[in-house]
Design an enzyme around this catalytic site. Structure first.
Site, PDB file in Angstrom:
ATOM      1  N   THR A 114      77.385   9.372  46.994  1.00  0.00           N
ATOM      2  CA  THR A 114      76.108   9.263  47.796  1.00  0.00           C
ATOM      3  C   THR A 114      75.173   8.257  46.956  1.00  0.00           C
TER       4      THR A 114
ATOM      5  N   LEU B 150      72.957   5.933  45.094  1.00  0.00           N
ATOM      6  CA  LEU B 150      73.387   4.605  44.262  1.00  0.00           C
ATOM      7  C   LEU B 150      74.797   4.458  43.691  1.00  0.00           C
TER       8      LEU B 150
ATOM      9  N   ASP C  88      83.771  18.749  38.920  1.00  0.00           N
ATOM     10  CA  ASP C  88      82.383  19.217  38.408  1.00  0.00           C
ATOM     11  C   ASP C  88      82.438  18.604  36.783  1.00  0.00           C
TER      12      ASP C  88
ATOM     13  N   TYR D 206      62.033   6.707  32.109  1.00  0.00           N
ATOM     14  CA  TYR D 206      61.577   7.706  31.289  1.00  0.00           C
ATOM     15  C   TYR D 206      62.557   8.153  30.287  1.00  0.00           C
TER      16      TYR D 206
ATOM     17  N   LYS E 184      68.819  12.323  29.487  1.00  0.00           N
ATOM     18  CA  LYS E 184      68.725  10.998  29.654  1.00  0.00           C
ATOM     19  C   LYS E 184      69.013  10.046  28.427  1.00  0.00           C
TER      20      LYS E 184
ATOM     21  N   ILE F  50      64.353   4.192  43.427  1.00  0.00           N
ATOM     22  CA  ILE F  50      65.152   3.527  44.502  1.00  0.00           C
ATOM     23  C   ILE F  50      65.274   4.522  45.514  1.00  0.00           C
TER      24      ILE F  50
HETATM   25  C1  LIG Z   1      60.480   9.824  43.613  1.00  0.00           C
HETATM   26  C2  LIG Z   1      60.975   9.360  42.132  1.00  0.00           C
HETATM   27  C3  LIG Z   1      61.890   8.123  42.059  1.00  0.00           C
HETATM   28  C4  LIG Z   1      62.260   8.055  40.591  1.00  0.00           C
HETATM   29  C5  LIG Z   1      63.655   8.711  40.444  1.00  0.00           C
HETATM   30  C6  LIG Z   1      63.824   8.805  38.807  1.00  0.00           C
HETATM   31  C7  LIG Z   1      64.758   9.371  38.190  1.00  0.00           C
HETATM   32  C8  LIG Z   1      65.930   9.918  38.756  1.00  0.00           C
HETATM   33  C9  LIG Z   1      66.613  10.835  38.075  1.00  0.00           C
HETATM   34  C10 LIG Z   1      67.533  11.494  38.844  1.00  0.00           C
HETATM   35  O1  LIG Z   1      68.313  12.233  38.313  1.00  0.00           O
HETATM   36  S1  LIG Z   1      67.637  11.701  40.503  1.00  0.00           S
HETATM   37  C11 LIG Z   1      69.314  12.414  41.247  1.00  0.00           C
HETATM   38  C12 LIG Z   1      68.838  13.597  41.832  1.00  0.00           C
HETATM   39  N1  LIG Z   1      69.865  14.231  42.347  1.00  0.00           N
HETATM   40  C13 LIG Z   1      70.475  15.359  42.259  1.00  0.00           C
HETATM   41  O2  LIG Z   1      69.746  16.274  41.622  1.00  0.00           O
HETATM   42  C14 LIG Z   1      71.654  15.834  42.916  1.00  0.00           C
HETATM   43  C15 LIG Z   1      72.379  17.212  42.429  1.00  0.00           C
HETATM   44  N2  LIG Z   1      71.288  18.140  42.270  1.00  0.00           N
HETATM   45  C16 LIG Z   1      71.837  19.513  42.508  1.00  0.00           C
HETATM   46  O3  LIG Z   1      73.050  19.684  42.927  1.00  0.00           O
HETATM   47  C17 LIG Z   1      70.688  20.618  42.163  1.00  0.00           C
HETATM   48  O4  LIG Z   1      69.695  20.033  42.654  1.00  0.00           O
HETATM   49  C18 LIG Z   1      70.811  21.252  40.769  1.00  0.00           C
HETATM   50  C19 LIG Z   1      69.680  22.251  40.837  1.00  0.00           C
HETATM   51  C20 LIG Z   1      70.487  20.092  39.889  1.00  0.00           C
HETATM   52  C21 LIG Z   1      72.144  21.807  40.625  1.00  0.00           C
HETATM   53  O5  LIG Z   1      72.619  22.635  41.522  1.00  0.00           O
HETATM   54  P1  LIG Z   1      73.291  24.140  41.340  1.00  0.00           P
HETATM   55  O6  LIG Z   1      74.317  23.793  40.234  1.00  0.00           O
HETATM   56  O7  LIG Z   1      73.816  24.409  42.537  1.00  0.00           O
HETATM   57  O8  LIG Z   1      72.065  24.770  40.565  1.00  0.00           O
HETATM   58  P2  LIG Z   1      71.444  26.122  41.115  1.00  0.00           P
HETATM   59  O9  LIG Z   1      70.661  25.620  42.403  1.00  0.00           O
HETATM   60  O10 LIG Z   1      72.341  27.321  41.123  1.00  0.00           O
HETATM   61  O11 LIG Z   1      69.986  26.087  40.022  1.00  0.00           O
HETATM   62  C22 LIG Z   1      70.348  26.285  38.761  1.00  0.00           C
HETATM   63  C23 LIG Z   1      69.241  26.641  37.898  1.00  0.00           C
HETATM   64  O12 LIG Z   1      68.046  25.963  38.090  1.00  0.00           O
HETATM   65  C24 LIG Z   1      67.098  26.458  38.831  1.00  0.00           C
HETATM   66  N3  LIG Z   1      66.331  25.672  39.657  1.00  0.00           N
HETATM   67  C25 LIG Z   1      66.756  24.944  40.683  1.00  0.00           C
HETATM   68  N4  LIG Z   1      66.102  24.004  41.410  1.00  0.00           N
HETATM   69  C26 LIG Z   1      64.858  24.311  40.906  1.00  0.00           C
HETATM   70  C27 LIG Z   1      63.540  24.029  40.999  1.00  0.00           C
HETATM   71  N5  LIG Z   1      63.180  23.176  42.157  1.00  0.00           N
HETATM   72  N6  LIG Z   1      62.467  24.492  40.169  1.00  0.00           N
HETATM   73  C28 LIG Z   1      62.575  25.107  39.338  1.00  0.00           C
HETATM   74  N7  LIG Z   1      64.111  25.597  38.814  1.00  0.00           N
HETATM   75  C29 LIG Z   1      65.188  25.019  39.618  1.00  0.00           C
HETATM   76  C30 LIG Z   1      67.416  27.577  39.380  1.00  0.00           C
HETATM   77  O13 LIG Z   1      66.764  28.622  39.934  1.00  0.00           O
HETATM   78  C31 LIG Z   1      68.706  27.977  38.525  1.00  0.00           C
HETATM   79  O14 LIG Z   1      68.098  28.628  37.567  1.00  0.00           O
HETATM   80  P3  LIG Z   1      68.160  30.390  37.417  1.00  0.00           P
HETATM   81  O15 LIG Z   1      67.389  30.982  36.223  1.00  0.00           O
HETATM   82  O16 LIG Z   1      67.307  30.761  38.681  1.00  0.00           O
HETATM   83  O17 LIG Z   1      69.681  30.779  37.692  1.00  0.00           O
HETATM   84  N1  LIG Z   2      67.390   6.997  43.063  1.00  0.00           N
HETATM   85  C1  LIG Z   2      66.229   6.501  41.915  1.00  0.00           C
HETATM   86  O1  LIG Z   2      65.290   6.207  42.066  1.00  0.00           O
HETATM   87  C2  LIG Z   2      66.965   6.969  40.465  1.00  0.00           C
HETATM   88  C3  LIG Z   2      67.956   7.238  40.069  1.00  0.00           C
HETATM   89  N2  LIG Z   2      68.416   7.180  38.932  1.00  0.00           N
HETATM   90  C4  LIG Z   2      69.760   7.658  38.527  1.00  0.00           C
HETATM   91  O2  LIG Z   2      70.686   7.204  39.314  1.00  0.00           O
HETATM   92  C5  LIG Z   2      71.771   7.920  39.572  1.00  0.00           C
HETATM   93  C6  LIG Z   2      72.236   8.215  41.044  1.00  0.00           C
HETATM   94  O3  LIG Z   2      71.239   9.049  41.523  1.00  0.00           O
HETATM   95  P1  LIG Z   2      70.632   9.108  43.207  1.00  0.00           P
HETATM   96  O4  LIG Z   2      71.948   8.177  43.928  1.00  0.00           O
HETATM   97  O5  LIG Z   2      69.646   8.674  43.388  1.00  0.00           O
HETATM   98  O6  LIG Z   2      71.075  10.500  43.497  1.00  0.00           O
HETATM   99  P2  LIG Z   2      72.196  11.467  44.148  1.00  0.00           P
HETATM  100  O7  LIG Z   2      71.790  12.762  44.370  1.00  0.00           O
HETATM  101  O8  LIG Z   2      72.599  10.700  45.641  1.00  0.00           O
HETATM  102  O9  LIG Z   2      73.406  11.126  43.534  1.00  0.00           O
HETATM  103  C7  LIG Z   2      73.683  12.139  42.075  1.00  0.00           C
HETATM  104  C8  LIG Z   2      75.105  12.371  42.317  1.00  0.00           C
HETATM  105  O10 LIG Z   2      75.761  13.344  41.224  1.00  0.00           O
HETATM  106  C9  LIG Z   2      76.706  14.111  41.707  1.00  0.00           C
HETATM  107  N3  LIG Z   2      76.831  15.394  40.920  1.00  0.00           N
HETATM  108  C10 LIG Z   2      75.679  15.991  40.588  1.00  0.00           C
HETATM  109  N4  LIG Z   2      76.166  17.131  39.679  1.00  0.00           N
HETATM  110  C11 LIG Z   2      77.175  17.023  39.548  1.00  0.00           C
HETATM  111  C12 LIG Z   2      78.217  17.701  38.842  1.00  0.00           C
HETATM  112  N5  LIG Z   2      77.991  18.698  38.092  1.00  0.00           N
HETATM  113  N6  LIG Z   2      79.492  17.182  38.677  1.00  0.00           N
HETATM  114  C13 LIG Z   2      79.872  15.869  39.414  1.00  0.00           C
HETATM  115  N7  LIG Z   2      79.022  15.261  40.157  1.00  0.00           N
HETATM  116  C14 LIG Z   2      77.706  15.781  40.153  1.00  0.00           C
HETATM  117  C15 LIG Z   2      76.281  14.218  42.981  1.00  0.00           C
HETATM  118  O11 LIG Z   2      77.548  14.694  43.932  1.00  0.00           O
HETATM  119  P3  LIG Z   2      77.824  16.274  44.150  1.00  0.00           P
HETATM  120  O12 LIG Z   2      76.749  16.906  45.025  1.00  0.00           O
HETATM  121  O13 LIG Z   2      78.875  16.145  45.233  1.00  0.00           O
HETATM  122  O14 LIG Z   2      78.377  16.636  42.913  1.00  0.00           O
HETATM  123  C16 LIG Z   2      75.643  13.182  43.799  1.00  0.00           C
HETATM  124  O15 LIG Z   2      76.774  12.342  44.237  1.00  0.00           O
HETATM  125  C17 LIG Z   2      71.410   9.235  38.885  1.00  0.00           C
HETATM  126  O16 LIG Z   2      72.049   9.023  37.385  1.00  0.00           O
HETATM  127  C18 LIG Z   2      70.111   9.267  38.581  1.00  0.00           C
HETATM  128  O17 LIG Z   2      69.627   9.855  37.681  1.00  0.00           O
HETATM  129  C19 LIG Z   2      67.662   6.839  37.848  1.00  0.00           C
HETATM  130  C20 LIG Z   2      66.388   6.511  38.242  1.00  0.00           C
HETATM  131  C21 LIG Z   2      65.730   6.222  39.543  1.00  0.00           C
END
Ligand SMILES: CCCCC/C=C\C=C\C(=O)SCCNC(=O)CCNC(=O)[C@H](O)C(C)(C)COP(=O)(O)OP(=O)(O)OC[C@H]1O[C@@H](n2cnc3c(N)ncnc32)[C@H](O)[C@@H]1OP(=O)(O)O
Ligand SMILES: NC(=O)C1=CN([C@@H]2O[C@H](COP(=O)(O)OP(=O)(O)OC[C@H]3O[C@@H](n4cnc5c(N)ncnc54)[C@H](OP(=O)(O)O)[C@@H]3O)[C@@H](O)[C@H]2O)C=CC1
Length: 336
Positions: free
Chosen positions: A70, A72, A118, A200, A215, A244
């Protein structure tokens, strides 16, 4: 609680909800669900979407991209594949990976493999690397891109919420890097490791504290290994992207869309980045054109970080007439 206070508290909650709803609907109407907004200065900085490196730059090279199904990671996979690499994409959702792999392979003619993994589970990572060795041999390029994140006030975080994010981001990157690093060292094969962090990671940020902490840890890991493992032929670099648009990031960090305008207003280049732009940078850093680059931290954010950091940057909104007044006031000052 007395009845009148209860009623006014319910009304306040309803008003908040209504406000967010109207805000998000107006964002949607203005910009569509995926459209890019931009400030007028964005015209100076058009994004180029085609692959930058010469075709064939990654011929006979194997690349692993975590989270490559997915956002980036998908864009990086598409670019590397277009440039000749055989790619392996790994994450939790096999169906998503397989769909992406098929789409990219059919466009580029180069095989993309999908491997479920994972990254939080070191045993799963080891089995994933076994699978990769059997499919393609050890990779030449490793991009640690998988991540998890959401905005949340720190006082609302449960221990498991903290653990979930830091496990994916810091431990996941460490497990993938160490498992592959050890096997590559054993096989006397060098590789390029790239970690995708965020701006950040350097400054810290409220409301995404587990992500910021993890990070920052990834950056320390990569800088440390750049110093230690150069002797084995490994390079370690970091890209810190600014915003992005991806569904994964924006749905969890800007669920109403309200934050996006503020971000664009403070980005000097007047727009968000695009997946293709970061894919070109990642390809360059991972290519042999960058074979002298190691331990580098590349901020790729349209200038957002410096814009947020400078104490006086808000003065951009002062008009020329207002400047005349300000200058006159300053010039009038004599002594201290
Ligand atoms: C617009 C701004 C742009 C700038 C961006 C800058 C930086 C970006 C950095 C990034 O990393 S963006 C990438 C984002 N992508 C993802 O997060 C994709 C993957 N994410 C996920 O799969 C889920 O969101 C999650 C929660 C990270 C993991 O899923 P999973 O393993 O299924 O976990 P759970 O749903 O079981 O949750 C675990 C634990 O966390 C609590 N929780 C979940 N969501 C929230 C929430 N929104 N607020 C507070 N807490 C939350 C959940 O309740 C669980 O805790 P418990 O104590 O209840 O067990
Ligand atoms: N988009 C933005 O503005 C920014 C993004 N970033 C960074 O860029 C990268 C990509 O983010 P972006 O493309 O936006 O977001 P996405 O949510 O699309 O990408 C995150 C990816 O991580 C995978 N992932 C999550 N949890 C696990 C796990 N436990 N094991 C293996 N894979 C996992 C997800 O796949 P699956 O659910 O199948 O596991 C998904 O493909 C990240 O490192 C994010 O921190 C940083 C700054 C800004």
């Amino acid at each position: 609680m007395p009845d009148t206070r209860k009623r006014s508290s319910i009304w306040l909650q309803f008003k908040d909800f209504f406000f967010v709803l109207v805000l998000s609907l107006s964002q949607f109407r203005l910009h569509g669900s995926t459209g890019l907004r931009s400030g007028s200065q964005a015209n100076f900085f058009p994004p180029l979407e085609d692959a930058m490196l010469p075709s064939g730059s990654f011929n006979n090279r194997m690349a692993l991209i975590t989270g490559g199904g997915t956002g980036l990671g998908r864009a990086m996979t598409a670019t590397l594949s277009q440039l000749g690499a055989q790619c392996i994409i790994a994450s939790r959702k096999l169906d998503v990976l397989q769909r992406t792999a098929e789409e990219i392979s059919s466009q580029t003619g180069n095989k993309v493999h999908a491997v479920q993994c994972d990254v939080r589970d070191p045993q799963a990572v080891s089995q994933c690397v076994d699978q990769i060795e059997a499919l393609t041999g050890l990779p030449d390029v490793i991009i640690n891109n998988a991540a998890g994140n959401f905005v949340c006030p720190s006082e609302r975080l449960s221990p498991n919420a903290w653990k979930t994010i830091t496990d994916i981001v810091l431990n996941g990157t460490a497990f993938v890097t160490l498992e592959l690093g050890k096997r590559l060292i054993q096989n006397q094969k060098g590789a390029s490791f790239l970690a995708i962090t965020t701006i950040y990671a350097e400054s810290g940020s409220g409301f995404v504290v587990p992500s910021a902490s993890a990070k920052a840890g990834v950056e320390a890991l990569y800088k440390s290994l750049a110093a230690e493992w150069g002797r084995y032929g490994h390079r370690f670099n970091i890209i810190q992207p600014g915003p992005i648009r991806t569904k994964g990031a924006f749905s969890r960090l800007d669920p109403t869309g309200a934050f996006e305008k503020a971000m664009i207003d403070r980005i000097p280049t007047g727009r968000l980045g695009t997946p293709a732009e970061i894919a070109n940078l990642a390809a360059y850093v991972s290519s042999n054109y960058a074979s002298w680059m190691s331990g580098a931290v590349i901020r790729f954010d349209g200038g957002e970080y410096v814009s947020l950091a400078g104490e006086f940057n808000e003065l951009r909104s002062v008009t020329p007439d207002q400047w005349k007044l300000l200058e006159a006031m300053i010039r009038k000052t004599k002594g201290s």
